[in-house]
Write a protein that holds these residues in place. Structure first.
Motif, PDB file in Angstrom:
ATOM      1  N   ASN A 123      61.111  73.537  34.304  1.00 20.09           N
ATOM      2  CA  ASN A 123      61.853  72.489  34.998  1.00 20.09           C
ATOM      3  C   ASN A 123      61.117  71.997  36.244  1.00 20.09           C
ATOM      4  OD1 ASN A 123      64.120  72.508  33.239  1.00 20.09           O
ATOM      5  ND2 ASN A 123      64.856  74.390  34.229  1.00 20.09           N
ATOM      6  N   GLU A 124      59.864  72.391  36.400  1.00 21.37           N
ATOM      7  CA  GLU A 124      59.119  72.061  37.619  1.00 21.37           C
ATOM      8  C   GLU A 124      58.080  70.978  37.346  1.00 21.37           C
ATOM      9  OE1 GLU A 124      57.289  74.538  41.362  1.00 21.37           O
ATOM     10  OE2 GLU A 124      56.816  75.265  39.344  1.00 21.37           O
ATOM     11  N   TRP A 125      58.058  69.974  38.226  1.00 22.85           N
ATOM     12  CA  TRP A 125      57.074  68.900  38.138  1.00 22.85           C
ATOM     13  C   TRP A 125      55.906  69.198  39.065  1.00 22.85           C
ATOM     14  CZ3 TRP A 125      57.063  65.021  34.658  1.00 22.85           C
ATOM     15  CH2 TRP A 125      58.254  64.814  33.944  1.00 22.85           C
ATOM     16  N   LEU A 126      54.693  69.018  38.540  1.00 16.45           N
ATOM     17  CA  LEU A 126      53.480  69.350  39.280  1.00 16.45           C
ATOM     18  C   LEU A 126      52.526  68.163  39.267  1.00 16.45           C
ATOM     19  CD1 LEU A 126      52.930  72.826  37.592  1.00 16.45           C
ATOM     20  CD2 LEU A 126      54.068  72.409  39.773  1.00 16.45           C
ATOM     21  N   VAL A 127      51.769  68.006  40.357  1.00 20.72           N
ATOM     22  CA  VAL A 127      50.771  66.943  40.469  1.00 20.72           C
ATOM     23  C   VAL A 127      49.395  67.581  40.594  1.00 20.72           C
ATOM     24  CG1 VAL A 127      50.038  64.878  41.716  1.00 20.72           C
ATOM     25  CG2 VAL A 127      52.461  65.499  41.666  1.00 20.72           C
ATOM     26  N   ASN A 128      48.471  67.128  39.749  1.00 23.43           N
ATOM     27  CA  ASN A 128      47.116  67.680  39.718  1.00 23.43           C
ATOM     28  C   ASN A 128      46.089  66.614  40.043  1.00 23.43           C
ATOM     29  OD1 ASN A 128      48.060  70.275  38.649  1.00 23.43           O
ATOM     30  ND2 ASN A 128      48.434  69.120  36.778  1.00 23.43           N
ATOM     31  N   LEU A 129      44.911  67.067  40.469  1.00 27.33           N
ATOM     32  CA  LEU A 129      43.810  66.177  40.789  1.00 27.33           C
ATOM     33  C   LEU A 129      42.588  66.615  40.001  1.00 27.33           C
ATOM     34  CD1 LEU A 129      43.209  63.793  42.773  1.00 27.33           C
ATOM     35  CD2 LEU A 129      42.174  65.488  44.281  1.00 27.33           C
ATOM     36  N   PHE A 130      42.038  65.698  39.182  1.00 30.00           N
ATOM     37  CA  PHE A 130      40.834  65.979  38.399  1.00 30.00           C
ATOM     38  C   PHE A 130      39.640  65.295  39.060  1.00 30.00           C
ATOM     39  CE2 PHE A 130      37.746  64.659  35.184  1.00 30.00           C
ATOM     40  CZ  PHE A 130      37.453  65.873  34.568  1.00 30.00           C
ATOM     41  N   ASP A 131      38.597  66.084  39.317  1.00 28.38           N
ATOM     42  CA  ASP A 131      37.367  65.566  39.932  1.00 28.38           C
ATOM     43  C   ASP A 131      36.382  65.199  38.838  1.00 28.38           C
ATOM     44  OD1 ASP A 131      34.708  65.474  41.155  1.00 28.38           O
ATOM     45  OD2 ASP A 131      35.696  66.252  42.951  1.00 28.38           O
ATOM     46  N   ARG A 132      36.002  63.923  38.748  1.00 25.36           N
ATOM     47  CA  ARG A 132      35.094  63.485  37.691  1.00 25.36           C
ATOM     48  C   ARG A 132      33.697  64.065  37.853  1.00 25.36           C
ATOM     49  NH1 ARG A 132      34.619  57.358  37.160  1.00 25.36           N
ATOM     50  NH2 ARG A 132      33.564  58.007  35.226  1.00 25.36           N
ATOM     51  N   GLN A 133      33.284  64.320  39.094  1.00 24.42           N
ATOM     52  CA  GLN A 133      31.949  64.829  39.333  1.00 24.42           C
ATOM     53  C   GLN A 133      31.817  66.285  38.897  1.00 24.42           C
ATOM     54  OE1 GLN A 133      29.436  62.943  40.492  1.00 24.42           O
ATOM     55  NE2 GLN A 133      27.957  64.628  40.311  1.00 24.42           N
ATOM     56  N   THR A 134      32.766  67.124  39.308  1.00 22.12           N
ATOM     57  CA  THR A 134      32.699  68.553  38.989  1.00 22.12           C
ATOM     58  C   THR A 134      33.413  68.899  37.696  1.00 22.12           C
ATOM     59  OG1 THR A 134      34.726  69.038  40.238  1.00 22.12           O
ATOM     60  CG2 THR A 134      32.634  69.080  41.445  1.00 22.12           C
ATOM     61  N   LYS A 135      34.180  67.933  37.172  1.00 23.53           N
ATOM     62  CA  LYS A 135      34.964  68.129  35.942  1.00 23.53           C
ATOM     63  C   LYS A 135      35.917  69.321  36.061  1.00 23.53           C
ATOM     64  CE  LYS A 135      31.440  66.050  32.958  1.00 23.53           C
ATOM     65  NZ  LYS A 135      32.068  64.713  33.060  1.00 23.53           N
ATOM     66  N   THR A 136      36.534  69.444  37.232  1.00 21.17           N
ATOM     67  CA  THR A 136      37.517  70.493  37.477  1.00 21.17           C
ATOM     68  C   THR A 136      38.799  69.856  37.992  1.00 21.17           C
ATOM     69  OG1 THR A 136      36.699  70.816  39.737  1.00 21.17           O
ATOM     70  CG2 THR A 136      35.760  72.220  37.996  1.00 21.17           C
ATOM     71  N   GLN A 137      39.894  70.603  37.895  1.00 24.31           N
ATOM     72  CA  GLN A 137      41.170  70.111  38.400  1.00 24.31           C
ATOM     73  C   GLN A 137      41.803  71.125  39.325  1.00 24.31           C
ATOM     74  OE1 GLN A 137      44.884  70.718  35.979  1.00 24.31           O
ATOM     75  NE2 GLN A 137      43.498  70.281  34.266  1.00 24.31           N
ATOM     76  N   ILE A 138      42.565  70.630  40.299  1.00 19.20           N
ATOM     77  CA  ILE A 138      43.320  71.479  41.217  1.00 19.20           C
ATOM     78  C   ILE A 138      44.734  70.936  41.319  1.00 19.20           C
ATOM     79  CG2 ILE A 138      41.327  72.227  42.578  1.00 19.20           C
ATOM     80  CD1 ILE A 138      42.175  70.127  44.688  1.00 19.20           C
ATOM     81  N   ARG A 139      45.660  71.799  41.690  1.00 18.21           N
ATOM     82  CA  ARG A 139      47.045  71.381  41.895  1.00 18.21           C
ATOM     83  C   ARG A 139      47.212  70.978  43.351  1.00 18.21           C
ATOM     84  NH1 ARG A 139      50.430  75.134  38.740  1.00 18.21           N
ATOM     85  NH2 ARG A 139      49.558  73.754  37.155  1.00 18.21           N
ATOM     86  N   ILE A 140      47.793  69.801  43.576  1.00 20.79           N
ATOM     87  CA  ILE A 140      47.884  69.303  44.949  1.00 20.79           C
ATOM     88  C   ILE A 140      49.312  69.147  45.453  1.00 20.79           C
ATOM     89  CG2 ILE A 140      45.659  68.119  44.861  1.00 20.79           C
ATOM     90  CD1 ILE A 140      47.177  65.501  44.329  1.00 20.79           C
ATOM     91  N   LEU A 141      50.292  69.149  44.543  1.00 22.54           N
ATOM     92  CA  LEU A 141      51.645  68.823  44.983  1.00 22.54           C
ATOM     93  C   LEU A 141      52.656  69.287  43.948  1.00 22.54           C
ATOM     94  CD1 LEU A 141      52.639  67.306  47.510  1.00 22.54           C
ATOM     95  CD2 LEU A 141      52.657  65.200  46.167  1.00 22.54           C
ATOM     96  N   LYS A 142      53.873  69.526  44.407  1.00 21.68           N
ATOM     97  CA  LYS A 142      54.977  69.865  43.513  1.00 21.68           C
ATOM     98  C   LYS A 142      56.169  68.955  43.813  1.00 21.68           C
ATOM     99  CE  LYS A 142      53.886  74.813  43.046  1.00 21.68           C
ATOM    100  NZ  LYS A 142      54.428  76.193  43.178  1.00 21.68           N
ATOM    101  N   GLY A 143      57.043  68.828  42.824  1.00 13.78           N
ATOM    102  CA  GLY A 143      58.312  68.150  43.060  1.00 13.78           C
ATOM    103  C   GLY A 143      58.324  66.665  42.782  1.00 13.78           C
ATOM    104  N   TYR A 144      57.177  66.096  42.360  1.00 15.97           N
ATOM    105  CA  TYR A 144      57.128  64.669  42.042  1.00 15.97           C
ATOM    106  C   TYR A 144      56.668  64.477  40.605  1.00 15.97           C
ATOM    107  CZ  TYR A 144      57.491  63.901  47.076  1.00 15.97           C
ATOM    108  OH  TYR A 144      57.919  63.897  48.381  1.00 15.97           O
ATOM    109  N   ARG A 145      57.301  63.541  39.896  1.00 14.61           N
ATOM    110  CA  ARG A 145      56.914  63.285  38.509  1.00 14.61           C
ATOM    111  C   ARG A 145      56.020  62.050  38.387  1.00 14.61           C
ATOM    112  NH1 ARG A 145      61.294  62.055  34.281  1.00 14.61           N
ATOM    113  NH2 ARG A 145      59.504  61.070  33.266  1.00 14.61           N
ATOM    114  N   LEU A 146      55.755  61.395  39.504  1.00 21.49           N
ATOM    115  CA  LEU A 146      54.846  60.259  39.515  1.00 21.49           C
ATOM    116  C   LEU A 146      54.208  60.166  40.891  1.00 21.49           C
ATOM    117  CD1 LEU A 146      55.430  56.747  38.064  1.00 21.49           C
ATOM    118  CD2 LEU A 146      54.840  56.933  40.476  1.00 21.49           C
TER     119      LEU A 146
END
Length: 398
Positions: A258-281
């Motif tokens: 039931n949890e909404w998460l926001v992620n960030l994908f870096d095109r240069q390193t081809k990795t992703q990190i989680r940056i935020l919770k609680g938003y679906r957009l």
């Protein structure tokens, strides 16, 4: 979604199927004529055909395949006799022998939404006639006056605006594949960009790449090389995505439980990190962000994702909806509970907003807005029409 046996004499329930995967649903169960076997469909991240022996609940046969563009009503099972099962998935039909394990793909290409037998054992099917979509252009804010109709010879899945003036994105469905084209309506020219066995949705565009959503997986298509790469992990269910302001990253949202998460994908390193919770957009705007919570309330966030203020826009995410950020203009289309469409435009710099309503647009409508939010391509899905047909012994029908 699991199956249970109910003992009519003891009036007791006994669980029959089990699954440890989150979101797993069993449906479409059919009992063999001799009542010794049960076949069913299981849907989790993919579809499975499962056949059990009832006496000891042993799983005898399991076949798995991609969800592709299938709706749940386009997966159907019917026992031909006590040893053979007819499996329908999309336009394909397969005959499966549970004694030998032999699977035979039948030389048919039809879509069904249901199978059944009468008391004499005759087989019937609900045949899904070929479906189509209508596409036309309107001038905003007038939702009901058509400026232009688009017609195509091929079966078209979607038609959307491109950031390049004069170009549209066109997705066509062929028998076994889906194709993405650059389409120039002024000349009728089409340029093939991508072919895929699985349906996809184009959700964002940059000069050198586009973002595609395919089976809730986020993919990035390099336009120069044609290389198609995964951005999200296989177990992630992506809902929205947008390029970052500097175009070097991609922001996308997923839901876990039931949890909404926001992620960030870096095109240069081809990795992703989680940056935020609680938003679906989350959409980048200038040096800030536009965000929406799960209840549909919109907010302005600062560069560090701190809340600045609420915005006068709320969308019911439980009903059909679209949200687009077009420069400094936030545009939403939302189906209301009265089955009418509401279109709202919010000028982010001035705070001015404008609402329009349509009582003539069908429920199954979708919108593509041009860069400045002055026009929209409206896509109308035709209603599904079924025909009841009798299936012959050789699987032809009449």
């Amino acid at each position: 979604g699991l199956y249970y046996f109910f003992d009519l004499e003891k009036r007791s329930l006994e669980q029959f199927t089990y699954s440890s995967k989150q979101g797993s649903v069993d449906f479409g169960a059919v009992l063999s004529p001799d009542k010794k076997h049960l076949a069913l469909i299981r849907r989790d991240s993919v579809y499975h055909i499962q056949i059990y022996r009832i006496a000891d609940k042993k799983l005898l046969i399991e076949e798995s395949f991609s969800q592709n563009a299938l709706g749940a009503d386009e997966l159907n099972l019917m026992w031909i006799n006590q040893e053979e099962l007819l499996v329908n998935y999309g336009h394909k039909l397969k005959q499966l022998n549970i004694e030998t394990g032999a699977a035979t793909l039948l030389p048919l290409s039809e879509r069904f939404t249901g199978f059944g037998r009468d008391i004499a054992g005759n087989m019937f099917g609900l045949l899904l006639k070929p479906q189509g979509k209508d596409f036309y252009q309107i001038q905003l804010p007038d939702l009901d006056t058509v400026q232009r109709y688009f017609s195509f010879e091929e079966q078209v899945v979607s038609l959307t605006y491109s950031d390049e003036v004069g170009r549209l994105w066109l997705v066509e469905e062929n028998k076994d594949s889906f194709s993405l084209y650059s389409f120039f309506p002024a000349t009728g020219e089409k340029k093939l960009i991508l072919q895929s066995e699985e349906v996809f949705t184009l959700i964002a565009e940059e000069p050198d790449y586009v973002l595609l959503l395919q089976k809730n997986q986020l993919r990035l298509l390099e336009l120069q090389s044609g290389e198609l790469n995964h951005i999200s992990y296989e177990n992630q269910q992506v809902w929205t995505a947008a390029p970052s302001s500097d175009k070097s990253k991609v922001i996308f949202t997923e839901k876990i439980g039931n949890e909404w998460l926001v992620n960030l994908f870096d095109r240069q390193t081809k990795t992703q990190i989680r940056i935020l919770k609680g938003y679906r957009l989350l959409l980048p705007w200038r040096d800030s962000y536009i965000a929406a919570d799960p209840k549909g309330q919109f907010y302005l966030l600062d560069p560090d994702f701190h809340l600045v203020k609420s915005l006068p826009l709320k969308v019911n995410f439980e009903l059909r909806h679209q949200v687009n950020l077009l420069g400094d203009k936030l545009v939403s289309a939302n189906l209301k509970t009265d089955s009418n469409w509401s279109l709202m435009t919010l000028e982010l710099l001035t705070g001015n907003s404008e609402s329009q309503f349509s009582t003539s647009l069908p429920i199954k409508s979708s919108f593509s807005f041009n860069n400045d939010g002055t026009k929209s391509i409206v896509t109308i899905e035709n209603e599904h029409i079924n025909q009841l047909v009798k299936i012959g012994y050789n699987f032809s029908y009449n």
